[in-house]
Design a protein around this motif. Structure first.
Motif, PDB file in Angstrom:
ATOM      1  N   ALA A 293       0.849  -1.198   0.000  1.00  0.00           N
ATOM      2  CA  ALA A 293       0.000   0.000   0.000  1.00  0.00           C
ATOM      3  C   ALA A 293       0.883   1.246   0.000  1.00  0.00           C
ATOM      4  O   ALA A 293       0.672   2.182  -0.786  1.00  0.00           O
ATOM      5  CB  ALA A 293      -0.933  -0.004   1.210  1.00  0.00           C
ATOM      6  N   ALA A 294       1.884   1.245   0.881  1.00  0.00           N
ATOM      7  CA  ALA A 294       2.841   2.366   0.877  1.00  0.00           C
ATOM      8  C   ALA A 294       3.637   2.398  -0.419  1.00  0.00           C
ATOM      9  O   ALA A 294       3.921   3.477  -0.963  1.00  0.00           O
ATOM     10  CB  ALA A 294       3.778   2.247   2.079  1.00  0.00           C
ATOM     11  N   GLY A 295       3.994   1.219  -0.936  1.00  0.00           N
ATOM     12  CA  GLY A 295       4.747   1.150  -2.185  1.00  0.00           C
ATOM     13  C   GLY A 295       3.984   1.721  -3.361  1.00  0.00           C
ATOM     14  O   GLY A 295       4.564   2.388  -4.232  1.00  0.00           O
ATOM     15  N   CYS A 296       2.682   1.459  -3.409  1.00  0.00           N
ATOM     16  CA  CYS A 296       1.868   1.998  -4.501  1.00  0.00           C
ATOM     17  C   CYS A 296       1.857   3.526  -4.485  1.00  0.00           C
ATOM     18  O   CYS A 296       2.014   4.172  -5.531  1.00  0.00           O
ATOM     19  CB  CYS A 296       0.440   1.465  -4.379  1.00  0.00           C
ATOM     20  SG  CYS A 296       0.124  -0.038  -5.311  1.00  0.00           S
ATOM     21  N   VAL A 297       1.654   4.098  -3.308  1.00  0.00           N
ATOM     22  CA  VAL A 297       1.614   5.557  -3.226  1.00  0.00           C
ATOM     23  C   VAL A 297       2.985   6.147  -3.558  1.00  0.00           C
ATOM     24  O   VAL A 297       3.089   7.175  -4.231  1.00  0.00           O
ATOM     25  CB  VAL A 297       1.139   6.002  -1.832  1.00  0.00           C
ATOM     26  CG1 VAL A 297       1.068   7.518  -1.757  1.00  0.00           C
ATOM     27  CG2 VAL A 297      -0.226   5.414  -1.521  1.00  0.00           C
ATOM     28  N   GLN A 298       4.044   5.483  -3.103  1.00  0.00           N
ATOM     29  CA  GLN A 298       5.382   5.950  -3.475  1.00  0.00           C
ATOM     30  C   GLN A 298       5.622   5.799  -4.973  1.00  0.00           C
ATOM     31  O   GLN A 298       6.328   6.604  -5.582  1.00  0.00           O
ATOM     32  CB  GLN A 298       6.441   5.188  -2.681  1.00  0.00           C
ATOM     33  CG  GLN A 298       6.481   5.580  -1.216  1.00  0.00           C
ATOM     34  CD  GLN A 298       7.723   5.084  -0.500  1.00  0.00           C
ATOM     35  OE1 GLN A 298       8.714   4.721  -1.127  1.00  0.00           O
ATOM     36  NE2 GLN A 298       7.664   5.047   0.816  1.00  0.00           N
TER      37      GLN A 298
END
Length: 426
Positions: A244-249
């Motif tokens: 989830a954090a990776g997608c936003v990054q």
């Protein structure tokens, strides 16, 4: 009372998780020294990326190549960051947090000196790759140290403090790099990187305490390491929140790759003013990261994350929709970019804390895999925007929409894993 993990003979009273002293009383400092060192280690990556960006034309002229080849030196650095993290995690779980920093910072400093003395763009690419392999240890170890010393809510606040540094670096680094370039040339930038590595080595050795107890150290046998990575990939809570954090990054990397063309070429923003747009978005990220430290005091991390994820999701969908129908005007773009990137200030700290919340027994390995996944997503998103270049804002808008929407879905996957773990525990 809580027993300090750094010393079995002392106790620390955690009135404020950011302010601890060995005497049990809160420190008067806003950030304890160990967290300042972690923040400095985290700053290596953005400073190494953004500080030399103003020197691209001078690099191309001095090395007798074109800008495209110089831009590849940035790509090789990002690849090195993504790959290198996977190695330092298991090493830090076996030998402690400080030994990998000794190795990584030494490699980073030596490679920075190599960059400063490079005579061809190919040799610069090689040294930049090695520089990333060394510098990424700071990203891995800083997250692991925070997890060693803090529980989930406390670590979310600490990660928010790191986001303050991550937000300031893109603002300050190009300014510093430009000043150094004007005064001493592009090679001096890499000599500064080398000096920073030496300074950080001193701080790590003299002022940073080891945070991993001997009793919690793990084997470095390849089978055991691969088993740990496999278990992490099967852990729905860890994988969902990490991605989830990776997608936003990934959406942020897409913005970095595509926004210069969209804003400067398509909408006529003066190149000298582009930095103001970049800086405004960075200030939004900084502001939300500090708001997050207050939100998580009284609210569940997942609740804050659930609400925060609506910002990049809605912003991405609005970008894609307006780009498809031809309504992606400059004000729409600026508002959506700001909303998307500001959301990272709440999303990255909380998602990281939730992903690592049950990984204290292998915090280094988990931190490494999380970093590799997130930088991998970022590299793919940036590459997608570049490869799908069609002369419009549509590629950037669609990639950011996919990233924002995907983060919402992946958070649900992580939440399901959290519930499953809770049910198993009861």
């Amino acid at each position: 009372m809580r027993i300090c993990r750094l010393c079995n003979n002392c106790a620390l009273r955690f009135r404020n998780p950011f302010m601890t002293s060995t005497k049990g009383a809160p420190s008067s400092s806003r950030f304890p020294l160990w967290l300042l060192i972690c923040a400095s280690l985290t700053a290596i990556a953005p400073l190494s990326i953004d500080m030399y960006l103003p020197s691209f034309p001078a690099l191309a002229a001095d090395l007798h190549t074109d800008i495209g080849q110089v831009q590849l030196t940035l790509g090789t650095f990002l690849v090195g960051l993504a790959i290198g993290q996977a190695f330092y995690g298991p090493i830090s779980d076996r030998f402690g947090r400080k030994p990998p920093l000794y190795v990584g910072l030494t490699i980073y400093g030596a490679a920075a000196a190599g960059c400063a003395m490079a005579s061809t763009v190919d040799s610069l690419m090689l040294w930049r790759f090695l520089q990333a392999l060394g510098g990424c240890t700071g990203l891995v170890v800083s997250r692991a140290v925070i997890r060693d010393r803090m529980e989930a809510h406390e670590s979310a606040r600490a990660y928010s403090s790191l986001m303050l540094v991550m937000g300031l670096a893109p603002i300050l680094a190009p300014l510093i790099g430009g000043a150094v370039l004007a005064a001493s040339g592009w090679r001096a930038i890499f000599w500064i990187h080398c000096g920073a590595a030496v300074l950080l080595l001193w701080f790590v050795h003299v002022r940073m305490e080891e945070s991993l107890d001997v009793q919690r150290r793990r084997t470095l046998h390849p089978v055991a390491v691969l088993r740990s990575y496999w278990e992490l990939l099967r852990d729905r809570e860890f994988l969902g929140y990490s991605l989830a954090a990776g997608c936003v990054q990934g959406g942020m990397f897409a913005y970095i790759a595509g926004s210069p063309f969209v804003l400067i070429e398509l909408h006529g923003i003066d190149p000298s003013h582009y930095g103001f747009v970049f800086g405004a978005n960075a200030f939004g990220l900084i502001g939300m990261s500090q708001v997050n430290t207050r939100l998580v005091r009284a609210r569940a991390l997942d609740d804050v994350l659930r609400v925060a994820l609506f910002a990049p999701c809605v912003a991405g969908l609005v970008l894609a929709g307006t780009a498809l129908i031809g309504w992606a005007t400059l004000p729409v773009l600026l508002v959506c970019f700001f909303a998307f990137l500001s959301g990272l200030g709440c999303i990255t700290p909380n998602a990281s804390a939730l992903a690592l919340s049950h990984q204290s027994h292998r915090a280094g390995t988990a931190s490494a895999l999380m970093g590799t996944l997130q930088f991998g997503f970022g590299t793919l998103a940036g590459a997608a925007v570049s490869l799908w270049h069609d002369g419009t804002a549509l590629p950037l808008a669609v990639v950011m929409a996919v990233c924002g929407s995907g983060a919402v879905v992946l958070r649900l996957y992580g939440r399901a894993g959290m519930r499953q773990r809770s049910q198993s525990a009861t």
